[in-house]
Design an enzyme around this catalytic site. Structure first.
Site, PDB file in Angstrom:
ATOM      1  N   LYS A  32       0.822  -1.207   0.000  1.00 36.06           N
ATOM      2  CA  LYS A  32       0.000   0.000   0.000  1.00 36.06           C
ATOM      3  C   LYS A  32       0.853   1.254   0.000  1.00 36.06           C
ATOM      4  CE  LYS A  32      -4.231  -1.780   2.135  1.00 36.06           C
ATOM      5  NZ  LYS A  32      -5.173  -1.652   3.252  1.00 36.06           N
ATOM      6  N   LYS A  52     -11.299  -4.473  -2.978  1.00 36.28           N
ATOM      7  CA  LYS A  52     -12.136  -3.295  -3.214  1.00 36.28           C
ATOM      8  C   LYS A  52     -11.344  -2.176  -3.872  1.00 36.28           C
ATOM      9  CE  LYS A  52     -12.316  -3.736   1.728  1.00 36.28           C
ATOM     10  NZ  LYS A  52     -13.145  -4.250   2.760  1.00 36.28           N
ATOM     11  N   LYS A  70      -5.450 -10.697  -6.298  1.00 43.94           N
ATOM     12  CA  LYS A  70      -6.571 -11.034  -5.425  1.00 43.94           C
ATOM     13  C   LYS A  70      -7.721 -10.054  -5.629  1.00 43.94           C
ATOM     14  CE  LYS A  70      -5.966  -8.495  -1.273  1.00 43.94           C
ATOM     15  NZ  LYS A  70      -5.731  -8.217   0.090  1.00 43.94           N
TER      16      LYS A  70
HETATM   17  P1  TYM Z   1     -10.400  -6.659   4.927  1.00 44.50           P
HETATM   18  O1  TYM Z   1     -11.486  -5.703   5.301  1.00 44.50           O
HETATM   19  O2  TYM Z   1      -9.441  -6.277   3.872  1.00 44.50           O
HETATM   20  O3  TYM Z   1     -11.032  -8.042   4.516  1.00 44.50           O
HETATM   21  C1  TYM Z   1     -11.969  -8.703   5.333  1.00 44.50           C
HETATM   22  C2  TYM Z   1     -11.804 -10.220   5.257  1.00 44.50           C
HETATM   23  O4  TYM Z   1     -11.952 -10.675   3.918  1.00 44.50           O
HETATM   24  C3  TYM Z   1     -10.815 -11.441   3.532  1.00 44.50           C
HETATM   25  N1  TYM Z   1     -10.537 -11.212   2.105  1.00 44.50           N
HETATM   26  C4  TYM Z   1     -10.374 -12.199   1.214  1.00 44.50           C
HETATM   27  N2  TYM Z   1     -10.420 -13.537   1.330  1.00 44.50           N
HETATM   28  C5  TYM Z   1     -10.234 -14.269   0.206  1.00 44.50           C
HETATM   29  N3  TYM Z   1     -10.015 -13.707  -1.013  1.00 44.50           N
HETATM   30  C6  TYM Z   1      -9.948 -12.370  -1.171  1.00 44.50           C
HETATM   31  N4  TYM Z   1      -9.746 -11.838  -2.376  1.00 44.50           N
HETATM   32  C7  TYM Z   1     -10.143 -11.551  -0.024  1.00 44.50           C
HETATM   33  N5  TYM Z   1     -10.162 -10.205   0.176  1.00 44.50           N
HETATM   34  C8  TYM Z   1     -10.404 -10.019   1.485  1.00 44.50           C
HETATM   35  C9  TYM Z   1      -9.684 -10.915   4.406  1.00 44.50           C
HETATM   36  O5  TYM Z   1      -8.638 -11.849   4.526  1.00 44.50           O
HETATM   37  C10 TYM Z   1     -10.410 -10.683   5.723  1.00 44.50           C
HETATM   38  O6  TYM Z   1     -10.537 -11.893   6.437  1.00 44.50           O
HETATM   39  N6  TYM Z   1      -7.165  -6.093   8.692  1.00 44.50           N
HETATM   40  C11 TYM Z   1      -8.386  -6.764   8.278  1.00 44.50           C
HETATM   41  C12 TYM Z   1      -9.560  -6.468   9.176  1.00 44.50           C
HETATM   42  C13 TYM Z   1      -9.310  -6.707  10.614  1.00 44.50           C
HETATM   43  C14 TYM Z   1      -9.257  -7.958  11.275  1.00 44.50           C
HETATM   44  C15 TYM Z   1      -9.003  -7.669  12.635  1.00 44.50           C
HETATM   45  C16 TYM Z   1      -9.414  -9.269  10.847  1.00 44.50           C
HETATM   46  C17 TYM Z   1      -9.087  -5.765  11.557  1.00 44.50           C
HETATM   47  N7  TYM Z   1      -8.901  -6.326  12.767  1.00 44.50           N
HETATM   48  C18 TYM Z   1      -8.881  -8.675  13.590  1.00 44.50           C
HETATM   49  C19 TYM Z   1      -9.296 -10.285  11.805  1.00 44.50           C
HETATM   50  C20 TYM Z   1      -9.030  -9.982  13.155  1.00 44.50           C
HETATM   51  C21 TYM Z   1      -8.730  -6.317   6.872  1.00 44.50           C
HETATM   52  O7  TYM Z   1      -8.345  -5.290   6.426  1.00 44.50           O
HETATM   53  O8  TYM Z   1      -9.614  -7.106   6.243  1.00 44.50           O
END
Ligand code: TYM
Length: 332
Positions: free
Chosen positions: A112, A198, A195
């Site tokens: 990023k 968004k 991957k």
């Molecule tokens: P975020 O908001 O980017 O994504 C949320 C969840 O979706 C999964 N994900 C995917 N899985 C498979 N294929 C994809 N293309 C794909 N894109 C997204 C992510 O792995 C995630 O599980 N930092 C985290 C949010 C967070 C969090 C936490 C997660 C904050 N605190 C504590 C677990 C525990 C994030 O940005 O996810």
């Protein structure tokens, strides 16, 4: 019941198929035999610029999609991160035991920050994984169901928990990431080696939970495949077709082998048509339910407030313990 924690950022109007398969689908199953905390992580969302006029609406929309996808807000604790101040407070403490180099090695940060450039990259983006560690550790979570892109952040969380425990005495539970084998990474339909995200350049390869069915069908029919016209799972040689097969299998509850066998000898058009039906069949009721929930935002806000109360009880107790271990003077 073992504790579970996970979250999604409210950084867009609709969740996408990667979030759905990587996170929500697992959450729905796991909530039955776990004491689960599902958080809408708005503090994380502001590590990149958000429009303040839209953030609250996106937060509510994300919560509605959790419920619509099957998260039961009476059995699980579904709440908004900024409603529980302990997250930011514990993150501060954890920041002080995190190495600068250690944080700099997080690949998501490197990706990023190189995309935005150093000047446009916030310090918040740098310490983002530390806030994530605070999220997880506040709830003594044993398991953290996520997609593969969060693996490194959960590893950091484990390191920080162990470091804190050895420096200040046993305080935190050391959590484990729970990552599904074949669907840990769902790829962009137009660009099947990156991957689904968004922040994709174009929305044509991004399947959104709240898209109209006709839009979803169009995006799937236009998915990039290859020219050899054989339906077979092979990530290296056939990333596009393999992605479609993996999505199909995940949503239909079948193995990739079964789906491949079913479509053996058929054309890519058949596979895409079949997949469109599976995705729309899965998403339509979720979309309808989410929109219905959003018709009554006051009710949704009350529910989130009640759940935040439940979350605070657990989080505040853990924070108090951590503060005491660190040596802060107790406010009497
Ligand atoms: P975020 O908001 O980017 O994504 C949320 C969840 O979706 C999964 N994900 C995917 N899985 C498979 N294929 C994809 N293309 C794909 N894109 C997204 C992510 O792995 C995630 O599980 N930092 C985290 C949010 C967070 C969090 C936490 C997660 C904050 N605190 C504590 C677990 C525990 C994030 O940005 O996810």
């Amino acid at each position: 019941k073992p504790r579970l924690f996970s979250g999604i950022q409210p950084s867009s109007d609709s969740l996408h198929l990667g979030n759905y398969i990587g996170a929500l689908l697992q959450w729905r199953e796991l909530q039955r035999d776990h004491d689960a905390f599902f958080c809408v992580v708005d503090l994380h969302a502001i590590t990149v610029p958000q429009d303040p006029k839209e953030l609250a609406a996106k937060t509510r929309r994300t919560a509605a999609q959790y419920i619509a996808a099957g998260i039961d807000p009476t059995a699980s604790t579904l709440y908004v991160q900024s409603h529980v101040p302990a997250h930011a407070e514990l993150a501060w403490v954890l920041n002080t035991i995190t190495g600068f180099g250690e944080a700099g090695r997080m690949t998501q940060f490197k990706d990023k920050s190189s995309r935005y450039g150093a000047e446009a990259t916030s310090v918040g983006l740098f310490t983002y994984p530390v806030l994530m560690a605070a999220d997880i550790l506040l709830y003594d979570a044993e398991v953290v169901p996520v997609g593969d892109d969060q693996r490194q952040h959960v590893e950091l969380t484990r390191d920080l928990a162990e470091r804190f425990n050895s420096r200040f005495g046993e305080t935190f539970v050391v959590p484990k990431a729970l990552i599904q084998k074949d669907t840990a990474r769902i790829y962009d339909l137009q660009n099947p080696t990156s991957k689904m995200s968004k922040s994709a350049d174009s929305v044509t390869g991004l399947i959104l939970l709240l898209d109209e069915p006709s839009v979803t069908r169009k995006k799937i029919m236009r998915a990039v495949t290859d020219t050899d016209a054989v339906i077979r799972f092979d990530r290296d040689a056939k990333p596009g077709v393999s992605n479609l097969l993996a999505i199909y299998a995940a949503l239909s509850g079948q193995t990739i082998e079964t789906v491949s066998a079913e479509y053996e000898g058929k054309g890519y058009g058949d596979l895409k048509k079949g997949l469109a039906e599976v995705v729309i069949g899965e998403f339509e009721p979720v979309r309808a339910r989410a929109l219905e929930l959003l018709d009554d935002p006051a009710e949704l806000d009350r529910l989130l407030a009640a759940n935040a109360g439940r979350a605070s009880e657990v989080a505040d107790a853990t924070l108090a313990k951590a503060y005491e271990r660190v040596g802060f003077l107790r406010r009497v």
